[in-house]
Design a protein around this motif. Sequence first.
Motif, PDB file in Angstrom:
ATOM      1  N   GLU A   1       0.825  -1.218   0.000  1.00  0.00           N
ATOM      2  CA  GLU A   1       0.000   0.000   0.000  1.00  0.00           C
ATOM      3  C   GLU A   1       0.855   1.263   0.000  1.00  0.00           C
ATOM      4  O   GLU A   1       0.347   2.361  -0.308  1.00  0.00           O
ATOM      5  N   TRP A   2       2.129   1.148   0.315  1.00  0.00           N
ATOM      6  CA  TRP A   2       3.024   2.309   0.305  1.00  0.00           C
ATOM      7  C   TRP A   2       3.578   2.596  -1.090  1.00  0.00           C
ATOM      8  O   TRP A   2       4.182   3.649  -1.302  1.00  0.00           O
TER       9      TRP A   2
ATOM     10  N   PRO B   1       2.149   6.042  -2.885  1.00  0.00           N
ATOM     11  CA  PRO B   1       2.587   7.275  -2.193  1.00  0.00           C
ATOM     12  C   PRO B   1       4.096   7.487  -2.233  1.00  0.00           C
ATOM     13  O   PRO B   1       4.571   8.591  -2.501  1.00  0.00           O
ATOM     14  N   LEU B   2       4.860   6.405  -1.965  1.00  0.00           N
ATOM     15  CA  LEU B   2       6.317   6.547  -1.971  1.00  0.00           C
ATOM     16  C   LEU B   2       6.838   6.876  -3.362  1.00  0.00           C
ATOM     17  O   LEU B   2       7.744   7.710  -3.520  1.00  0.00           O
TER      18      LEU B   2
ATOM     19  N   LEU C   1       5.329   8.497  -5.726  1.00  0.00           N
ATOM     20  CA  LEU C   1       5.011   9.898  -6.032  1.00  0.00           C
ATOM     21  C   LEU C   1       5.964  10.846  -5.305  1.00  0.00           C
ATOM     22  O   LEU C   1       6.420  11.842  -5.870  1.00  0.00           O
ATOM     23  N   VAL C   2       6.281  10.503  -4.060  1.00  0.00           N
ATOM     24  CA  VAL C   2       7.217  11.335  -3.284  1.00  0.00           C
ATOM     25  C   VAL C   2       8.598  11.317  -3.925  1.00  0.00           C
ATOM     26  O   VAL C   2       9.215  12.373  -4.153  1.00  0.00           O
TER      27      VAL C   2
END
Length: 314
Positions: free
Chosen positions: A22-23, A26-27, A29-30
């Motif tokens: 699930e990370w 987000p990761l 994109l960061v």
Amino acid sequence: MAEVNHTLVTEFFLVAFTEHPEWGLPLSLVFLSFYLTTLLGNAGLILLIRKDRRLHTPMYFFLSHLAFVDICYSSVIVPQMLAVLWEHGLAISQARCAAQFFLFTFFASIDCYLLAIMAYDRYVAVCQPLLYVTIMTEKARVGLVAGAYVAGFASGFIRTVTAFTLSFCGNNEIDFIFCDLPPLLKLTCGDSYTQEVVIVAFAVFVMPACILVILVSYLFIIVAVLRMRSAGGRAKTFSTCTSHLTAVALFFGTLIFMYLRDNSGQSSEGDRVVSVLYTVVTPMLNPLIYSLRNKEVKEAVMKFLSRSKVSRRP
């Protein structure tokens, strides 16, 4: 039974951060935003130095090469790391792993040498201002930078050849963001003493040698600054040096944590976080550090922006 887990490995599987699927988005994109900021910031700094004549000095000549190396350094790591996150793991051949390891070592070593050269440049500028122009000639600048690239190539070549003469067997998963020596050593079978000596040699002769040059240079700079009668002169000198010292602390601090310690039994999660700092965050922050804390760069940016506004007017 001793031969069960000794199947030779011909490819590796990068699994960093994949234990939490699930990370992934987000990761990614960061890290993508960090990477784009690195490319734009460092490319903008190089363009600014080339366009503004006030920045045609030895210090900014070295800084432009540092920005170029940071772009290459980050580009070796981040695109592959994004692929690992998007695909929840990535299989790479041993040859591709060796190529990435060589390029990482090559650019990281050049970064070390350039930061040391920039410290020496500041020493000459502050402690021997009357001789600065005669010492930091164009020939001297080119020679110092060329030496950094040659030494970086030698370091990368020797470490890569030494590392990939090892035999890898059994588990082929690398719980790291790229092919680096500490996680690779965990996958070896047989004696890896010679290769571990190479790690120590790199740590003892490359990093500390550069750090020694930096410390000695700044020791003389501090002595010279304390002898200055003008408070304004002291403040200007410290302001110029602070940005370089900040970049040095970020880069060498994380590398020392990774290489000047015992890697046995260490947390993979902690290693991954530190590796992100020196491969992703530091190259992104360098242009900001040198821009926000440097009067000449800030003035050049304002001049460039004002010219852009004028050129857009009908």
